[in-house]
Design an enzyme around this catalytic site. Structure first.
Site, PDB file in Angstrom:
ATOM      1  N   TYR A 144       0.852  -1.194   0.000  1.00 14.30           N
ATOM      2  CA  TYR A 144       0.000   0.000   0.000  1.00 14.30           C
ATOM      3  C   TYR A 144       0.883   1.236   0.000  1.00 14.30           C
ATOM      4  CZ  TYR A 144      -3.439   3.469   1.528  1.00 14.30           C
ATOM      5  OH  TYR A 144      -4.236   4.575   1.627  1.00 14.30           O
ATOM      6  N   ASP A 239       9.412   2.447  -0.611  1.00 15.20           N
ATOM      7  CA  ASP A 239       8.449   3.153   0.231  1.00 15.20           C
ATOM      8  C   ASP A 239       8.758   2.790   1.680  1.00 15.20           C
ATOM      9  OD1 ASP A 239       6.330   4.144   1.655  1.00 15.20           O
ATOM     10  OD2 ASP A 239       4.770   3.315   0.355  1.00 15.20           O
ATOM     11  N   LYS A 267       5.564   9.600   8.740  1.00 15.91           N
ATOM     12  CA  LYS A 267       5.312   9.132  10.098  1.00 15.91           C
ATOM     13  C   LYS A 267       6.400   9.539  11.095  1.00 15.91           C
ATOM     14  CE  LYS A 267       2.476   5.312   8.367  1.00 15.91           C
ATOM     15  NZ  LYS A 267       1.171   5.918   8.585  1.00 15.91           N
TER      16      LYS A 267
END
Length: 431
Positions: A144, A239, A267
């Site tokens: 994702y 990623d 994050k």
């Protein structure tokens, strides 16, 4: 456990917010029941609107690596707020953040701040296309990369079969430019490349997957992708929104000895504040406006509050390598405890764990890709989730999510989690 206030809030929320939540997994659709609404958090604990206390295994999906409301980060945010919240203009902290990221991640020579992981991945793909002059990308089933159109594509039936949109609103034209391969399958990637010669701009993947549960790369898989990309002039994008600065100071790429062309981050570099970034080779990043022709902008990019929190977080991680020693020990202790409980109960479920990331899959087959992850017993996981929640353990409400540990977890917390896991397995399996 009483969650009456949370239930009332969820009922009210559904009148004003689609599905009652601002991100789908929060709705508890995958596990049933009503979501708990969080009021506060400190260290290893979160507290809901009914004042229930939970040991936390989500950590805001990864960034709270030092636990919630860390005093150093709180102070950094408080000090930054005294000077206003946003300027829409350059600030010193943006430069310091860029310099620190470049020093910690050897593959990154230049970096651009954005506001989320989704922005980072969307931008990285655009830059790769602008750099190569090609249109197609390769992504992997189960990885994702945010909700950008290019990433919401299901696999076609073969190398020359177009994928199909996973979501209404994603056009067939976008789907035609997205090729999908099974994770950990180098042969499938090579087949895609051979069928699309000189047409593939980028290959993007999570080096350790967190979004079909925690799934590790097979030995040699990442190195094989690097070789294919080198041979074909394809931009390799890792990623590391979840894994960056979590699995090692230099991320998963340091841990596995792989050097991507571009890296996406998020994050942790915001210390919990909304933030993202993408960076990599100087020749590629110099294509980004205003240095080059590839346009990308953001009014709140490099927000001074997020930069203050993230700088404090990254400086701490950079200066305290013992953080990673502790996270490794915590992950190993939890994994050993879970395995011991399963052996005691005569169970053979799959536990994938690396450092401070783990997932217990309710399947007896090894989980190495999305099809094997989907072999899990999802109703059983739902019952297990609620059994853990009722014992005060707050997990991600989906089988297809990694859990994240923090340094705020002490041995006593880990022992509580291990005990709750064994009791929950007994309960849901009627053992």
């Amino acid at each position: 456990m009483n969650i009456a206030t949370s239930q009332q809030l969820f009922e009210k929320a559904q009148h004003f917010i689609p599905g009652g939540v601002n991100s789908p997994v929060r709705a508890f659709r995958a596990v049933g029941g009503s979501p708990v609404f969080i009021k506060s958090a400190k260290g290893p604990y979160v507290y809901d609107e009914d004042d229930n206390e939970y040991i936390e295994l989500i950590n805001s999906w990864g960034p709270m690596i030092l636990g919630h409301a860390n005093e150093l980060i709180q102070k950094a945010v408080y000090d930054a707020i005294q000077h206003s919240f946003s300027f829409g203009a350059p600030t010193r902290r943006e430069v310091e953040m860029a310099e620190l990221i470049v020093s910690m991640v050897p593959s990154i020579e230049k970096v651009r701040m954005v506001n989320s992981g989704t922005e980072a991945t969307m931008s990285a793909i655009r830059v790769a296309r602008g750099f190569t002059g090609r249109d197609k990308i390769i992504k992997f089933e189960g990885c994702y990369h945010g909700h950008g159109d290019s990433f919401l594509i299901a696999a076609g039936s073969g190398a020359v079969t177009f994928g199909t949109p996973d979501s209404p609103g994603v056009t067939k034209g976008v789907a035609n430019d997205t090729l999908t391969a099974p994770f950990n399958d180098l042969a499938a990637v090579q087949t895609l490349v051979n069928a699309n010669k000189n047409a593939i701009a980028a290959l993007i993947l999570e080096p350790v997957v967190g979004n079909m549960g925690c799934v590790l790369p097979a030995e040699g898989f990442l190195q094989g992708l690097r070789k294919i990309c080198d041979e074909e002039g394809i931009v390799l994008i890792l990623d590391e929104v979840m894994t960056g600065f979590r699995l090692a100071k230099g991320g998963a790429q340091e841990r596995f000895g792989i050097k991507p062309d571009l890296t996406t981050l998020g994050k942790i570099i915001g210390g919990g504040m909304p933030v993202g970034a993408y960076g990599g080779r100087e020749d590629i990043m110099n294509k980004v406006s205003p240095a080059g022709p590839v346009y990308q902008a953001g009014t709140l990019s490099g927000n001074p509050i997020a930069m203050a929190a993230g700088l404090t977080m990254l400086h701490y991680l950079n200066d305290h390598p013992e953080v990673y020693t502790q996270l490794e020990a915590s992950g190993e202790k939890l994994a050993n405890g879970f395995q011991a409980s399963m052996q005691k109960l005569g169970l053979n479920y799959t536990l994938n764990q690396i450092g401070s990331m783990y997932t217990l899959f309710f399947t007896e087959q090894p989980v190495t890709d999305f099809p094997s992850a989907k072999s899990s017993d999802l109703p059983l996981f739902g019952r297990y989730f609620h059994a853990m929640l009722n014992r005060g353990i707050y997990m991600g409400p989906s089988q297809f999510e990694s859990m994240f540990l923090s340094t705020a977890l002490e041995d006593k917390h880990l022992d509580t989690i291990i005990t709750a896991n064994e009791e929950s397995l007994k309960e849901v399996l009627s053992l």
